[in-house]
Scaffold this active site. Sequence first.
Site, PDB file in Angstrom:
ATOM      1  N   CYS A  96      18.099   5.510  20.676  1.00 44.67           N
ATOM      2  CA  CYS A  96      19.111   6.530  20.392  1.00 44.67           C
ATOM      3  C   CYS A  96      19.529   7.344  21.604  1.00 44.67           C
ATOM      4  O   CYS A  96      20.327   8.280  21.472  1.00 44.67           O
ATOM      5  CB  CYS A  96      18.613   7.464  19.286  1.00 44.67           C
ATOM      6  SG  CYS A  96      17.207   8.508  19.774  1.00 44.67           S
ATOM      7  N   LYS A 125       5.368  -9.455  -5.370  1.00 44.52           N
ATOM      8  CA  LYS A 125       5.114  -8.016  -5.446  1.00 44.52           C
ATOM      9  C   LYS A 125       6.306  -7.241  -5.997  1.00 44.52           C
ATOM     10  O   LYS A 125       6.132  -6.266  -6.740  1.00 44.52           O
ATOM     11  CB  LYS A 125       4.728  -7.477  -4.064  1.00 44.52           C
ATOM     12  CG  LYS A 125       3.331  -7.858  -3.630  1.00 44.52           C
ATOM     13  CD  LYS A 125       2.975  -7.216  -2.295  1.00 44.52           C
ATOM     14  CE  LYS A 125       1.549  -7.589  -1.882  1.00 44.52           C
ATOM     15  NZ  LYS A 125       1.177  -7.009  -0.582  1.00 44.52           N
ATOM     16  N   CYS A 174      15.562   7.413  25.304  1.00 43.44           N
ATOM     17  CA  CYS A 174      15.108   6.480  24.258  1.00 43.44           C
ATOM     18  C   CYS A 174      15.973   5.219  24.254  1.00 43.44           C
ATOM     19  O   CYS A 174      17.207   5.308  24.272  1.00 43.44           O
ATOM     20  CB  CYS A 174      15.179   7.163  22.896  1.00 43.44           C
ATOM     21  SG  CYS A 174      14.869   6.049  21.502  1.00 43.44           S
ATOM     22  N   GLY A 176       0.799  -1.227   0.000  1.00 34.95           N
ATOM     23  CA  GLY A 176       0.000   0.000   0.000  1.00 34.95           C
ATOM     24  C   GLY A 176       0.823   1.264   0.000  1.00 34.95           C
ATOM     25  O   GLY A 176       0.652   2.143  -0.852  1.00 34.95           O
ATOM     26  N   GLN A 209      -7.257  -2.849  -4.084  1.00 47.93           N
ATOM     27  CA  GLN A 209      -8.059  -1.711  -3.632  1.00 47.93           C
ATOM     28  C   GLN A 209      -7.186  -0.519  -3.251  1.00 47.93           C
ATOM     29  O   GLN A 209      -7.624   0.619  -3.246  1.00 47.93           O
ATOM     30  CB  GLN A 209      -8.935  -2.184  -2.459  1.00 47.93           C
ATOM     31  CG  GLN A 209      -9.524  -1.106  -1.584  1.00 47.93           C
ATOM     32  CD  GLN A 209      -8.873  -1.084  -0.201  1.00 47.93           C
ATOM     33  OE1 GLN A 209      -7.783  -1.638   0.001  1.00 47.93           O
ATOM     34  NE2 GLN A 209      -9.539  -0.449   0.744  1.00 47.93           N
ATOM     35  N   ARG A 210      -5.908  -0.759  -2.964  1.00 49.19           N
ATOM     36  CA  ARG A 210      -5.035   0.330  -2.501  1.00 49.19           C
ATOM     37  C   ARG A 210      -3.607   0.233  -3.061  1.00 49.19           C
ATOM     38  O   ARG A 210      -2.897   1.227  -3.090  1.00 49.19           O
ATOM     39  CB  ARG A 210      -4.964   0.343  -0.968  1.00 49.19           C
ATOM     40  CG  ARG A 210      -4.363  -0.929  -0.387  1.00 49.19           C
ATOM     41  CD  ARG A 210      -4.706  -1.152   1.062  1.00 49.19           C
ATOM     42  NE  ARG A 210      -4.118  -2.413   1.559  1.00 49.19           N
ATOM     43  CZ  ARG A 210      -4.629  -3.610   1.333  1.00 49.19           C
ATOM     44  NH1 ARG A 210      -5.740  -3.725   0.630  1.00 49.19           N
ATOM     45  NH2 ARG A 210      -4.049  -4.689   1.808  1.00 49.19           N
ATOM     46  N   CYS A 240      11.830   6.745  19.697  1.00 49.71           N
ATOM     47  CA  CYS A 240      11.386   7.905  20.480  1.00 49.71           C
ATOM     48  C   CYS A 240       9.865   8.029  20.382  1.00 49.71           C
ATOM     49  O   CYS A 240       9.213   8.520  21.310  1.00 49.71           O
ATOM     50  CB  CYS A 240      12.035   9.190  19.962  1.00 49.71           C
ATOM     51  SG  CYS A 240      13.815   9.309  20.220  1.00 49.71           S
ATOM     52  N   ASP A 254       4.406  -2.887   6.932  1.00 48.11           N
ATOM     53  CA  ASP A 254       3.096  -2.918   7.591  1.00 48.11           C
ATOM     54  C   ASP A 254       3.140  -3.697   8.895  1.00 48.11           C
ATOM     55  O   ASP A 254       2.109  -4.169   9.374  1.00 48.11           O
ATOM     56  CB  ASP A 254       2.044  -3.530   6.655  1.00 48.11           C
ATOM     57  CG  ASP A 254       2.377  -4.977   6.273  1.00 48.11           C
ATOM     58  OD1 ASP A 254       3.436  -5.494   6.706  1.00 48.11           O
ATOM     59  OD2 ASP A 254       1.568  -5.601   5.559  1.00 48.11           O
ATOM     60  N   CYS A 308      -4.109  -4.128   8.685  1.00 48.13           N
ATOM     61  CA  CYS A 308      -5.153  -3.691   7.751  1.00 48.13           C
ATOM     62  C   CYS A 308      -6.204  -4.757   7.515  1.00 48.13           C
ATOM     63  O   CYS A 308      -7.387  -4.447   7.338  1.00 48.13           O
ATOM     64  CB  CYS A 308      -4.523  -3.275   6.421  1.00 48.13           C
ATOM     65  SG  CYS A 308      -3.585  -1.740   6.514  1.00 48.13           S
TER      66      CYS A 308
END
Length: 379
Positions: free
Chosen positions: A361, A197, A358, A152, A183-184, A287, A241, A301
């Site tokens: 980092c 893909k 963090c 996507g 669809q996307r 972070c 994703d 999704c």
Amino acid sequence: MNAKPSAADILEIDPRAAHERQQDGALLLDVREHDERASGRASGSIGLPRGEIERRIATVAPSREREILAICASGSRSLIAATTLRALGYARAYSVRGGHARWIREGLPMERGELEADAAERYARHLALPEVGLAGQQRLARARVALVGAGGLGAPIALYLAAAGVGTLTLVDDDVVERSNLQRQVIHADARIGMPKVDSARDALRALNPCVRVDAIRERLRASNVEDILAGHDLVVDGADNFPTRYLLSAASLRLGLPLVYGAVHRFSGQVSVFDPRRADSPCYRCLFPQPPSAAEAPNCSEAGVLGVMPGIVGLLQASEALKLVLEIGEPLVGRLLCHDALAGTFRELRLPRDPACPGCGAAATFAGYDDVARICSA
């Protein structure tokens, strides 16, 4: 007594004057043949053989008000070119006296490589932008961008980076095209259902811009391959994703010193940011998400659904940030999180400072290997 020649009568100018006018915005047009330009050309010139001027000049120089300075090997063909350009309505067309031979003798700047007529036509709207121009287009052509994910988000990112002329685009994805993707994931097509893909995307990108090199890597990003895949690139774009991939990308970005363009979508919303380890003030992905949210907090999704245009909106914003980074223009979204709500039709920007504590980092952060990073998401 002879009258002084008018500007309309003057067809030739000296190389040094041509160079000065070029700095003020005039187009230096190299009218030699393609093979003649292989050994070098005047800096900033665009190649367009004299025989192709009538057919292509309107795309190279849309405005007939622009000053055009034709240059060839010795000044003969460029004089014919300037006459042709005047006849086509370019009243400010001139020939560079003595051509490249004199240009070189006078020590004016030269460079190797060139922008061929195909590229000059293809990227004409970029070349018209002072912020991009010839130098920027050449910078894009030299760029190596890794795009993780050909779904996507990856679809619009890949299409627009290829269209913009990014020289090498590395696609990383291990999935195949499914009907529910279409669809996307607009880079794919119904006829390519079942195809990997990365192969489907490569076919689409080659059809769009055959000048771009597309390296298709059909692998899932893992602890064992993340550095090998990303090393040697100028930046990384996150089209993933899932959280394991994003945490690996974040760690590799920090280790390799590569800017990371982040994007994510959920139902009717999305967000974009840039994490740039080259900048002392830049946060990293952790972070924003020190630890991955639970599956209930961030369903994928297929579980939560997503409005088809959302990856397009967010992916285009990511592509824009990637181009800004390559061209070194504008202000990247470093230290800022841009959020879009499609239902409300709003964008809002949140401040995203670097977190001193963090785990990725911060000053006390330690790197125990990519396997350890991968285990964060399976804990």
